[in-house]
Write an enzyme that holds these catalytic residues in place. Structure first.
Site, short mmCIF file in Angstrom:
data_model
loop_
_atom_site.label_atom_id
_atom_site.label_comp_id
_atom_site.label_asym_id
_atom_site.label_seq_id
_atom_site.Cartn_x
_atom_site.Cartn_y
_atom_site.Cartn_z
N THR A 40 18.49 -11.30 -15.84
CA THR A 40 19.19 -10.18 -14.91
C THR A 40 18.42 -10.60 -13.43
OG1 THR A 40 17.16 -8.69 -15.25
CG2 THR A 40 19.38 -8.37 -16.33
N CYS A 45 10.36 -6.26 -9.48
CA CYS A 45 10.66 -5.20 -8.54
C CYS A 45 11.80 -4.19 -9.41
CB CYS A 45 10.99 -5.18 -7.15
SG CYS A 45 11.52 -3.78 -6.30
N GLU A 191 -0.70 5.04 -10.02
CA GLU A 191 0.78 5.05 -10.40
C GLU A 191 0.91 5.53 -11.97
OE1 GLU A 191 3.22 3.54 -6.36
OE2 GLU A 191 3.63 2.70 -8.40
N HIS A 450 11.74 21.95 13.14
CA HIS A 450 11.24 23.07 12.45
C HIS A 450 11.99 23.72 11.44
CE1 HIS A 450 8.21 26.16 11.93
NE2 HIS A 450 9.24 26.96 12.08
P1 FAD Z 1 9.72 -11.14 -8.20
O1 FAD Z 1 10.13 -10.13 -8.08
O2 FAD Z 1 8.47 -11.45 -9.11
O3 FAD Z 1 10.76 -12.20 -8.64
C1 FAD Z 1 10.58 -13.82 -8.75
C2 FAD Z 1 11.64 -14.04 -10.04
O4 FAD Z 1 11.67 -15.31 -10.00
C3 FAD Z 1 11.52 -13.54 -11.07
O5 FAD Z 1 12.50 -12.71 -11.73
C4 FAD Z 1 11.39 -14.77 -12.16
O6 FAD Z 1 11.89 -14.52 -13.47
C5 FAD Z 1 11.91 -15.60 -11.41
N1 FAD Z 1 11.54 -17.24 -11.66
C6 FAD Z 1 10.25 -17.44 -11.66
N2 FAD Z 1 10.08 -19.09 -11.99
C7 FAD Z 1 11.70 -19.32 -11.96
C8 FAD Z 1 12.16 -20.41 -12.23
N3 FAD Z 1 11.33 -21.66 -12.18
N4 FAD Z 1 13.41 -20.64 -12.40
C9 FAD Z 1 14.11 -19.40 -12.26
N5 FAD Z 1 13.61 -18.35 -11.79
C10 FAD Z 1 12.21 -18.03 -11.85
N6 FAD Z 1 6.53 -3.37 -4.55
C11 FAD Z 1 6.89 -2.37 -3.57
O7 FAD Z 1 7.24 -2.60 -2.55
N7 FAD Z 1 7.25 -1.06 -3.94
C12 FAD Z 1 6.92 -0.43 -5.22
O8 FAD Z 1 6.99 0.62 -5.11
C13 FAD Z 1 6.31 -1.41 -6.03
N8 FAD Z 1 6.23 -1.16 -7.21
C14 FAD Z 1 5.70 -1.98 -8.19
C15 FAD Z 1 5.31 -1.62 -9.42
C16 FAD Z 1 5.06 -2.50 -10.56
C17 FAD Z 1 4.58 -2.09 -11.79
C18 FAD Z 1 4.66 -3.95 -10.16
C19 FAD Z 1 4.11 -4.71 -11.06
C20 FAD Z 1 4.92 -4.31 -8.86
C21 FAD Z 1 5.27 -3.26 -7.66
N9 FAD Z 1 5.73 -3.75 -6.46
C22 FAD Z 1 6.10 -2.71 -5.55
C23 FAD Z 1 5.59 -5.08 -6.09
C24 FAD Z 1 7.08 -5.92 -6.37
O9 FAD Z 1 7.64 -5.81 -7.46
C25 FAD Z 1 6.80 -7.12 -5.61
O10 FAD Z 1 6.34 -7.47 -4.52
C26 FAD Z 1 8.41 -8.10 -5.78
O11 FAD Z 1 8.95 -7.88 -6.65
C27 FAD Z 1 8.20 -9.54 -5.02
O12 FAD Z 1 9.36 -10.06 -4.95
P2 FAD Z 1 9.55 -11.68 -5.30
O13 FAD Z 1 11.08 -11.92 -5.08
O14 FAD Z 1 8.68 -12.41 -4.45
O15 FAD Z 1 9.08 -11.79 -6.56
P1 NAI Z 2 -4.41 -4.08 -6.60
O1 NAI Z 2 -5.00 -5.31 -6.17
O2 NAI Z 2 -3.98 -3.06 -5.90
O3 NAI Z 2 -5.75 -3.26 -7.32
C1 NAI Z 2 -6.52 -3.76 -8.25
C2 NAI Z 2 -7.90 -2.76 -8.20
O4 NAI Z 2 -8.62 -3.29 -9.44
C3 NAI Z 2 -8.56 -2.93 -7.19
O5 NAI Z 2 -9.14 -1.91 -6.65
C4 NAI Z 2 -9.90 -3.83 -7.69
O6 NAI Z 2 -11.05 -3.42 -7.20
C5 NAI Z 2 -9.99 -3.23 -9.20
N1 NAI Z 2 -10.42 -4.37 -9.98
C6 NAI Z 2 -10.51 -5.73 -10.01
N2 NAI Z 2 -10.90 -6.08 -10.92
C7 NAI Z 2 -11.48 -5.11 -11.78
C8 NAI Z 2 -12.42 -5.22 -12.84
N3 NAI Z 2 -12.82 -6.49 -13.54
N4 NAI Z 2 -12.79 -3.87 -13.49
C9 NAI Z 2 -12.50 -2.69 -12.57
N5 NAI Z 2 -11.67 -2.95 -11.64
C10 NAI Z 2 -11.27 -4.19 -11.01
O7 NAI Z 2 -3.53 -4.57 -7.70
P2 NAI Z 2 -2.64 -3.95 -8.76
O8 NAI Z 2 -2.94 -2.09 -8.78
O9 NAI Z 2 -2.69 -4.62 -10.14
O10 NAI Z 2 -1.45 -4.22 -8.20
C11 NAI Z 2 -0.79 -5.24 -7.86
C12 NAI Z 2 0.09 -5.42 -6.61
O11 NAI Z 2 1.37 -4.76 -7.24
C13 NAI Z 2 -0.49 -4.77 -5.43
O12 NAI Z 2 -1.13 -5.69 -4.61
C14 NAI Z 2 0.70 -3.97 -4.84
O13 NAI Z 2 1.26 -4.70 -3.74
C15 NAI Z 2 1.63 -4.28 -5.87
N6 NAI Z 2 2.50 -2.98 -6.19
C16 NAI Z 2 2.85 -2.06 -5.25
C17 NAI Z 2 3.20 -0.73 -5.44
C18 NAI Z 2 3.72 0.12 -4.68
O14 NAI Z 2 3.96 -0.40 -3.54
N7 NAI Z 2 3.90 1.27 -4.51
C19 NAI Z 2 3.18 -0.24 -6.87
C20 NAI Z 2 2.69 -1.08 -7.81
C21 NAI Z 2 2.25 -2.56 -7.57
#
Ligand code: FAD
Ligand code: NAI
Length: 471
Positions: A40, A45, A191, A450
């Site tokens: 998909t 994201c 989260e 407001h």
């Molecule tokens: P990805 O979304 O990781 O997409 C890369 C794609 O490439 C994947 O689908 C993978 O299958 C594909 N791929 C890899 N290698 C190959 C290959 N060789 N051939 C074909 N396909 C391949 N960011 C926000 O801004 N707001 C949020 O609320 C937010 N919430 C998040 C919640 C969680 C739980 C997580 C894990 C992340 C969240 N993020 C959020 C971060 C966000 O998901 C990423 O920053 C974003 O998806 C990055 O986009 P990308 O296209 O660079 O990578």
């Molecule tokens: P993060 O880098 O935001 O936080 C990781 C945390 O784990 C840090 O506070 C760090 O000090 C701590 N940590 C690292 N090693 C540790 C250890 N051994 N023991 C205890 N604590 C430790 O990474 P996270 O939360 O995994 O998210 C990854 C990325 O996904 C983020 O960088 C964010 O950009 C993206 N994301 C964004 C969201 C949004 O925009 N709402 C939601 C979820 C993810």
């Protein structure tokens, strides 16, 4: 070699970075192919990140509010039950609708969508191992790598996505764990801790640093967030490290100790979420073949125009430098296509907002106070609490504050940090202000409706160079 090609552009990865680039390229008339192996579109994201997490955050908040926050509002409900299967279905429906929507947009813009894994054969040739079997080879004038990121594992704890989980497992648990421990108090940790704590789990967050929130969050705001989330029932162990873990028993045992060292303690839980950050994912691309370089953290090395050492191969999104955010990936995707098409593109990295979708939300843009202090710039701070905002008061939702930081000489806004209801929407105004080089007085002299929460934003701006009216 770079004039060859059946396609003007081949994109590897159909996440936010890849699919946005594909749509933009299609709009610009480039003959484009997008390769995605997941089955998909939408990447992390849409499938296992932003979208499913926000679905669960929204619905778990509703559930929690109905349980704990309706009586004082004059709403009496009885017999409230959690149907987790249905809550997960609602999440899956949102995800499916959006990923199919992206597929439609690719088709509409004439992009060839190939389901399979892409890898380099040579500088202009990409091989696709098709998901359905077989292989296809594409020749490309330009190549865009957008392969994203993956969760960083914890040494000694094997991820099974059931008891030891990453965010992917945390978005798909089939029952509410009794005890859940979250390693890492960053955005994912907080989260997901919110979701499962609202649904009834006893959640403990173990954070290595003295502050929760991950990189970038203002220390003062992080402190408030910890206090508010603590009141909601989440337990925090900050300045604490996980030393080792053992999942062989009925529960998962984690050995923890103070970050500086000290006495070990054992934390038992049914589920352990590893949320210590994400790392670039570039496996299987065969980059060595064409000499594309990574830095020591696995990020693909690029110049200001997103070019690798091979100028026709560009990289955007999570697999290169910068914050791992969907909207950052999207901006870069558009800029990269503009570079290919016109030779010019631009992303303002100083104006990328961050939002944590807990309740209340935390949102910020620009520099935090510690960063500004370290830069030596003289600054002024203005704050306004939601407890003094009329709309927040009517909504009985008054926790939080808006904090402005502006240059004390020019009044130019350097950073805005919000914890409070609707912070994630409100931060757009701050981002626009920074993009336009606004002063805090520009905001304060702009009429805000407001009664709205955004009046707290206006009054915090006012507090930066003068005095707020209502506090
Ligand atoms: P990805 O979304 O990781 O997409 C890369 C794609 O490439 C994947 O689908 C993978 O299958 C594909 N791929 C890899 N290698 C190959 C290959 N060789 N051939 C074909 N396909 C391949 N960011 C926000 O801004 N707001 C949020 O609320 C937010 N919430 C998040 C919640 C969680 C739980 C997580 C894990 C992340 C969240 N993020 C959020 C971060 C966000 O998901 C990423 O920053 C974003 O998806 C990055 O986009 P990308 O296209 O660079 O990578
Ligand atoms: P993060 O880098 O935001 O936080 C990781 C945390 O784990 C840090 O506070 C760090 O000090 C701590 N940590 C690292 N090693 C540790 C250890 N051994 N023991 C205890 N604590 C430790 O990474 P996270 O939360 O995994 O998210 C990854 C990325 O996904 C983020 O960088 C964010 O950009 C993206 N994301 C964004 C969201 C949004 O925009 N709402 C939601 C979820 C993810």
């Amino acid at each position: 070699a770079s004039e060859a090609g059946d396609h003007d552009l081949v994109i590897i990865g159909g996440g936010v970075a890849g699919y946005v680039a594909a749509i933009k390229a299609g709009q610009e008339g480039l003959k484009t192919a997008c390769i995605e192996k997941r089955g998909t579109l939408g990447g992390t994201c849409l499938n296992v990140g932003c979208i499913p997490s926000k679905s669960l955050l929204n619905n778990s908040h509703l559930y929690h509010q109905i349980l704990h926050d309706t009586k004082k509002r004059g709403i009496e409900v009885g017999d409230v039950k959690l149907n987790l299967t249905q809550m997960m279905k609602a999440k899956d429906t949102s995800v499916e609708g959006l990923t199919k929507g992206v597929e439609f947009l690719l088709k509409k813009n004439g992009v060839d969508y190939l389901k399979g894994a892409g890898s380099f054969v040579d500088a202009n040739t990409i091989k696709v191992a098709l998901n359905d079997g077989g292989e296809q080879t594409l020749r490309a004038k330009n190549i865009l790598i957008a392969t994203g990121s993956e969760a960083t594992g914890f040494p000694g704890l094997e991820i099974d996505e059931k008891r030891i989980i990453t965010s992917t497992g945390a978005l798909a648990l089939t029952e509410v764990p009794k005890k859940m421990t979250v390693i890492g108090g960053g955005i994912i940790g907080l989260e997901m801790a919110s979701v499962w704590s609202r649904l009834g789990a006893e959640v403990t967050v173990v954070e290595f640093l003295g502050q929760i929130g991950g990189p970038g969050m203002d220390a003062e705001i992080a402190k408030q967030a910890q206090k508010i989330l603590g009141k909601q029932g989440i337990k925090f162990k900050t300045s604490t490290k996980v030393v080792s873990g053992d999942a062989s028993g009925a529960t998962v045992a984690l050995n923890i100790e103070a970050a500086k060292g000290g006495k070990e303690e054992v934390l038992d839980s049914d589920v352990v979420l590893v949320a210590i950050g994400r790392r670039p994912y570039t496996e299987g691309l065969n980059l060595e073949q064409v000499g594309i370089e990574k830095d020591d953290r696995g990020r693909l090395v690029i110049d200001q125009e997103y070019r690798t050492k091979l100028p026709h191969v560009r990289v955007v999104g999570d697999c290169t430098f910068g914050p791992m955010l969907a909207h950052k990936a999207e901006e870069e995707a558009v800029a990269a296509i503009e570079y290919i098409k016109t030779g010019y593109g631009h992303v303002n990295y100083a104006a990328i907002p961050s939002v944590m979708y807990t309740h209340p939300e935390v949102a910020w843009v620009g520099q935090n106070e510690a960063e500004i202090k370290a830069s030596g710039v003289k600054y002024r701070v203005g704050t306004f609490p939601f407890s003094a905002n009329s709309r927040a008061k009517t909504n009985l939702d008054t926790e939080g504050v808006v904090k402005f930081i502006a240059d004390s000489e020019t009044d130019r806004i350097l950073g805005v940090h919000i914890i409070g209801p609707g912070a994630g929407e409100m931060i757009a105004e701050a981002t626009l202000a920074i993009e336009y080089g606004a002063s805090s007085e520009d905001i304060a002299r702009t009429c805000h409706a407001h009664p709205t929460l955004s009046e707290a934003f206006k009054e915090a701006a006012m507090a930066t160079y003068s005095k707020p009216i209502h506090f």
